[in-house]
Structure formats: C-alpha cells, structure tokens
Design a protein around this motif. Structure first.
Motif, PDB file in Angstrom:
ATOM      1  N   UNK A  99      45.043  30.903  30.793  1.00  0.00           N
ATOM      2  CA  UNK A  99      44.082  29.481  30.768  1.00  0.00           C
ATOM      3  C   UNK A  99      44.007  28.419  29.333  1.00  0.00           C
ATOM      4  N   UNK A 100      45.339  28.552  28.854  1.00  0.00           N
ATOM      5  CA  UNK A 100      45.353  28.108  27.652  1.00  0.00           C
ATOM      6  C   UNK A 100      46.840  27.480  27.980  1.00  0.00           C
ATOM      7  N   UNK A 101      47.032  26.061  27.300  1.00  0.00           N
ATOM      8  CA  UNK A 101      48.506  25.522  26.919  1.00  0.00           C
ATOM      9  C   UNK A 101      49.775  26.537  26.219  1.00  0.00           C
ATOM     10  N   UNK A 102      49.329  27.268  25.351  1.00  0.00           N
ATOM     11  CA  UNK A 102      50.135  28.194  25.043  1.00  0.00           C
ATOM     12  C   UNK A 102      50.253  29.271  25.670  1.00  0.00           C
ATOM     13  N   UNK A 103      49.156  29.620  26.592  1.00  0.00           N
ATOM     14  CA  UNK A 103      50.076  30.630  27.428  1.00  0.00           C
ATOM     15  C   UNK A 103      50.934  30.171  28.420  1.00  0.00           C
ATOM     16  N   UNK A 104      50.140  29.018  29.093  1.00  0.00           N
ATOM     17  CA  UNK A 104      50.850  28.225  29.874  1.00  0.00           C
ATOM     18  C   UNK A 104      52.954  27.627  29.755  1.00  0.00           C
ATOM     19  N   UNK A 105      53.008  27.537  28.492  1.00  0.00           N
ATOM     20  CA  UNK A 105      53.954  27.885  27.558  1.00  0.00           C
ATOM     21  C   UNK A 105      54.793  28.436  27.918  1.00  0.00           C
ATOM     22  N   UNK A 106      54.130  29.694  27.151  1.00  0.00           N
ATOM     23  CA  UNK A 106      54.819  30.885  27.083  1.00  0.00           C
ATOM     24  C   UNK A 106      55.407  31.824  28.491  1.00  0.00           C
ATOM     25  N   UNK A 107      54.643  30.843  29.217  1.00  0.00           N
ATOM     26  CA  UNK A 107      54.884  31.603  31.372  1.00  0.00           C
ATOM     27  C   UNK A 107      56.529  30.450  31.351  1.00  0.00           C
ATOM     28  N   UNK A 108      56.562  29.776  30.795  1.00  0.00           N
ATOM     29  CA  UNK A 108      56.932  28.861  31.718  1.00  0.00           C
ATOM     30  C   UNK A 108      58.411  28.657  31.184  1.00  0.00           C
ATOM     31  N   UNK A 109      58.745  29.336  29.420  1.00  0.00           N
ATOM     32  CA  UNK A 109      59.706  29.640  28.405  1.00  0.00           C
ATOM     33  C   UNK A 109      59.982  31.191  28.978  1.00  0.00           C
ATOM     34  N   UNK A 167      47.362  20.351  32.695  1.00  0.00           N
ATOM     35  CA  UNK A 167      47.109  21.229  31.621  1.00  0.00           C
ATOM     36  C   UNK A 167      47.395  21.131  30.145  1.00  0.00           C
ATOM     37  N   UNK A 168      48.353  20.578  29.994  1.00  0.00           N
ATOM     38  CA  UNK A 168      48.964  20.706  29.001  1.00  0.00           C
ATOM     39  C   UNK A 168      48.116  19.093  28.547  1.00  0.00           C
ATOM     40  N   UNK A 169      48.342  18.132  29.081  1.00  0.00           N
ATOM     41  CA  UNK A 169      47.329  16.887  29.058  1.00  0.00           C
ATOM     42  C   UNK A 169      46.520  16.442  29.048  1.00  0.00           C
ATOM     43  N   UNK A 170      45.866  17.221  29.793  1.00  0.00           N
ATOM     44  CA  UNK A 170      43.966  18.095  29.055  1.00  0.00           C
ATOM     45  C   UNK A 170      43.833  18.489  27.539  1.00  0.00           C
ATOM     46  N   UNK A 171      44.202  19.365  27.045  1.00  0.00           N
ATOM     47  CA  UNK A 171      44.719  19.773  25.762  1.00  0.00           C
ATOM     48  C   UNK A 171      45.348  18.788  25.262  1.00  0.00           C
TER      49      UNK A 171
END
Lengths: 496, 90
Positions: free
Chosen positions: A369-379, A408-412
């Motif tokens: 739901x958040x860019x930080x959460x997405x970055x964690x998944x990818x990382x 998602x990153x860009x939107x944030x």
C-alpha cells in the motif's frame, strides 16, 4: 628440394612468412607433409605425425606440414591435431605441391640435408614411415590407409553438390563457432556488410581469458554469427569496448565457477531506432535486437576470447543469460533520469551499460500500500541472491522495476535515490541470524544483535525501468561477487 | 565456402616450463597469497614444512584472486624467489 621450389614462400599459422629454401638448417633434414582438410587420411597423418615434431627435431628432422587450405583453416587443423611443428598454408595455384609433384595427400617427403629427396610415402603407410624416420610412428590401427586426391584436382573432380552434400549450419557446429544454438555463417559478404566500412584490422584489444585479439573483423563475425543486422553493429562495438574495460574484469567473470553473465542495458535514441524492446517481455524472447546484440557480446567472450563453457569457462551451473542478456531501459515509462544520464552522459546520448550479474529473479508484489512497503518487498527478494547468509555483498545488484511498481513510487514523489535508500535501509538482519553456512567475517565480528545490511554501500544498488504497463512485477539480478566488476558505460555513436 | 573466423587463430607457443629443482634446501620459495578466503592459512602451514626442509620463504600477496597478478608483482617474485607456489581460485 622440389624443382623450382626454393624461392617460393608460404604463410605460417604462427604469423611468419617462410621461404621454402630457408626451411632447412645446416645438417638438418626436413619432413614435408602435404595434406588438406577434406581428406580423412590427411587428418590421420597430421594427428599421428604432428605431435612428433619435437621428437623428430631432437633427431635432426624438422617437421613441416603444408596444408592446402586458407590460413585460418590451417591454424584450426594445427590446433585440432595438436601439431607441434611448423604449419604452412598453401593456396591456389599450389605451386609448392606442384613443384614436388604432389597429386595425392597425405604425401610425406623426407629431404636430406643436401635438399635431395631421401624418401616419399603416399597415403598412410606406418611401416614405410618407420623405415624412413628416426622416430617410430603410432602403432595404432589403421597402419595403412589410401590417400585422397590433392588440390586442385580434388576440387575440380568433386561431383556437383546435391541438396544435402554440405550443410553450412552443421559446419558451424563442427568449427565450434557457436554457443550451442545454430548461428548465421559469417561469410565474407555478411561480415563486410556488418563492418559497414569500419577497418576490419582495427583492434579493440585482447579478449580474456584466452587473449584473442578483438579485431573489428572478428567482432563483426561474432555479430553475424549472433544474427545481428548491420545496423546493430555500433551497439555491439560499444558493448565490446565496455566489456574489455579492465575495470569490468571480464577475465574473472569468464572463468569463474560462479554464474555471472554480462548484462547489456541500452539507453537513448538508439533504442527506438533499432527497435530494442524495453517494454512487455523485455527480458524474454521475441525481439531480434535484444537477443542478438546480447548474444554477439557473449560470442566475443566465448569465441574470440576462448571462454567457452566447460573449457576456460568453469561455471558450475552458469545461467541462460550467458547466451544473451540485453534489454533497453523503458525511459518513456520512467519518472526518473535514465541510467545513461545517471552515469554522466547527456540527455540525448545513446549508451550501453555493462553489468556482471546473475539470472533475473522475478518479484511479485500486488498488495503493498505504500512505497516503503513496496521497496521492502523488492529489496528482500534480493536477500537470497548470491547466498541467503553472505551479507553484506560488495558487488552490484541490478533491480529492473516494472511499470506498475514504478508508478507507485512516482505517485508518492519518490526519486530513484529514495527507492535505493529504502531498499538499502530496510534489508537488514541481526548478525546472529546470518551465522549460518557461508557468511562474511563482518557477521562474526559484529554483536549478535547488530543489524547487517545486504549491501556494503547503497551505490551497489542499480535501478532501471523496463517491462510492460500491466502487472506488478519487477526483477533483481544478483551480484557477480568477488570479481570487483565495475559497472561500465560507453556511448554508442548514433546520430538521431 | 570461406568464412571470416571469429577466433584469433594464431598459434601461440607456450612458454617453456622451468626445470624442476633437485632440492629445495637453501632455496628461496616465493609463496603467493592470491587473496582467496583462508588461503593465507594454507600457506602458513606450507611455510612451516618448507622451513623444516631447509628452504627460505618470502611471502607475496596479489590484490584479488579474480584477476591475473600485476606484472610488477610477477617480476618481484622472479627477482627474489628461486621457486614459487601459488594457488588457483574458483
């Protein structure tokens, strides 16, 4: 010496030019072996006599093989038959063979120290050779085998080729000019078209691990073999220049037991001009430019550089990206500066960037739901690359972000640096959890609760954008650890 | 059919190997640490055995196992050592 042959010259596969009259030292005898590649008996004779060069030399006989072939074919025969002696290439009109009256190959002629003929053996006759030579030839069967017609008679008397007389694709496999897949034969016309006026003799340097010289003719031959269009050649050249940069250490990558391939990322206007795929399925099948440019670069390593799998390439497993791994960045779908600009080139520059890396590992995240959460998944997907416990890694990880993740990153309002930092900051584990199997000295030196990052520096994380519009998928290519392989970018000369 | 070869077909002659020495007693053995993990520990043990057999040792280290040794380092080894021992990395 054959009638009138003393002043004739032939090229040697060692690069020298030899005058027939100068082959013989004082008190030395010479054994001439005439042969050609289409004669099985010639191959038998070369295989049996070739390795005897030093033993014959010790007993005052210099072995000289005269092969009725172009220089490159003569060189290949010398290598295939382990000939440890001088190998000369003779082309039409076969003046040397004519001077000695060679109508059948193999033909062995022993010249005495005065240049006169001491003996001649036609075809393979082991007993006669043993009588003639001071070194015993192989006792293996066959001990007798009739010869074949020498050139040019052999060529003139061939029946007209039938539909299955010669398969040039199979010929490429026999020559070893392949990565295991069929290739396009590098005829002189195709290579000339690929060169597009470039000097065929210009050298880009030597290619590890075998240190073959990368002349433009050889690079063009690799591009033809790979299936490139001539229009792709500037990109291939730039990619080869990049992989030959000493800081890239293709030497280590080419021979290591670990799996790295050479990943080629294309940026700038050349992407669209050559219709490279940066979009849907960019890492997969279907696009000629992607697949053949990456393959050409790898063929330079494998063929010109001699880094063939199972030979000097000692990879335990390897990966299929070592056949070809090239894609373009989807600059149009990216809110960020492209990799080329990040690496110091102008907005309009076309570039190739070389990264040593592992196969892509896909990352699905349809729920964050958040860019930080997405970055964690990818990382965290990268946490298992190289080894789940070898932390920190001191080599580059390439993240290839798909369109929906990027949006998602860009939107944030996140920059590329924000994504990089969020990955670097979040992928950490306590040292005690990493004390398992293969790990680093830092893990044992740290307090058990100290958090260890996956990377020793956030700059190890390289981010590019590629892929189709739909689907929340990204990918990471694990590092080429231990190779100290820098990321290298070269500009592609390209007028828009 | 004639093709343009992608391979550097020139035949290069291998450098001749040095003659093996009859004895290591009194010789200086260069031990090259290739910077592979724990390689130095192996060389430590080897060094003890060489000393037991009357050899002197001199240690060198190359910057990384993944690249050939720098030419200057090879020259140093050739200058100071009668014999050399090095490993191969994977």
């Amino acid at each position: 010496m054959g009638v009138g042959s003393a002043e004739l010259t032939l090229e040697g596969v060692d690069g020298g030019v030899y005058r027939l009259g100068g082959l013989q030292g004082d008190e030395e005898r010479v054994l001439l072996v005439f042969a050609h590649s289409e004669c099985p008996t010639s191959k038998l004779a070369l295989a049996r006599l070739g390795p005897l060069g030093p033993a014959l030399a010790e007993r005052g006989v210099r072995l000289v093989c005269i092969v009725q072939e172009p220089l490159e074919v003569a060189a290949r025969m010398a290598r295939q038959h382990a000939i440890d002696a001088l190998v000369l290439a003779e082309r039409p009109p076969y003046a040397v063979a004519n001077a000695f009256g060679v109508q059948t190959v193999p033909m062995m002629i022993l010249l005495g120290s005065d240049g006169g003929i001491e003996g001649t053996v036609v075809g393979w006759v082991a007993d006669l050779l043993n009588e003639l030579l001071p070194v015993r030839v192989s006792d293996a069967e066959p001990r007798w085998k009739p010869g074949c017609e020498a050139r040019p008679g052999h060529d003139a008397h061939l029946p007209p080729p039938g539909p299955s007389a010669f398969d040039e694709l199979e010929d490429m496999f026999e020559r070893g000019w392949t990565d295991g897949l069929p290739v396009v034969p590098p005829t002189a016309d195709r290579v000339a078209a690929m060169l597009g006026g470039h000097d065929p003799d210009r050298s880009l340097g030597v290619v590890p691990p075998g240190m073959g010289e990368a002349t433009l003719a050889r690079v063009a031959a690799c591009a033809v073999l790979a299936g490139c269009k001539p229009a792709y050649f500037p990109v291939v050249l730039a990619a080869v220049e990049a992989l030959l940069d000493p800081a890239f250490n293709v030497h280590g990558q080419a021979v290591t037991t670990s799996p790295p391939g050479q990943i080629v990322i294309v940026n700038g206007p050349v992407r669209t001009a050559l219709e490279l795929n940066s979009g849907m399925g960019a890492l997969g099948p279907g696009n000629r430019a992607n697949l053949t440019i990456g393959r050409a670069a790898r063929l330079v390593v494998q063929l010109t550089g001699g880094g063939a799998a199972g030979g000097l390439d000692r990879a335990t497993l390897g990966h299929q990206g070592k056949i070809s791994f090239c894609f373009a960045e989807n600059e149009e779908a990216s809110p960020w500066e492209p990799l080329s600009v990040e690496r110091g080139f102008g907005d309009e520059a076309s570039t190739v960037t070389l990264i040593g890396g592992d196969a892509p590992l896909s990352i699905s995240d349809h729920r964050s739901k958040t860019p930080r959460e997405l970055a964690a998944t990818i990382g965290w997907a990268a946490a298992v690359t190289w080894s789940p416990f070898w932390w920190p890694v001191d080599a580059t990880s390439l993240f290839i972000l798909g369109g929906e993740h990027v949006r998602m990153f860009a939107k944030a309002g996140w920059s590329k640096a924000d994504v990089r930092d969020a990955i670097y900051e979040q992928v950490r584990r306590p040292a005690r959890e990493l004390r398992h199997g293969e790990t680093t000295p830092q893990v044992y030196a740290a307090h058990p609760e100290e958090l260890i990052a996956k990377w020793d520096d956030p700059e190890r994380i390289v981010i590019v954008v590629a892929g189709g519009e739909a689907g929340r998928f990204s990918a990471v290519c694990g590092p080429s650890l231990g190779m100290e392989a820098a990321v290298i970018t070269r500009e592609v000369p390209w007028n828009t | 059919m004639e093709y343009v070869s992608p391979i550097d077909e020139r035949v290069r002659q291998p450098e001749p190997l040095a003659q093996p020495t009859a004895t290591i007693e009194g010789k200086t053995v260069a031990l090259l640490d290739i910077s592979k993990n724990r390689g130095a520990e192996f060389l430590d043990r080897l060094e003890l055995h060489l000393h037991d057999r009357g050899a002197k040792t001199i240690r060198f280290r190359k910057p990384t196992f993944s690249r050939p040794a720098p030419a200057e380092l090879i020259e140093e080894i050739a200058l100071h050592g009668d014999l050399a021992v090095e490993g191969l990395a994977d």
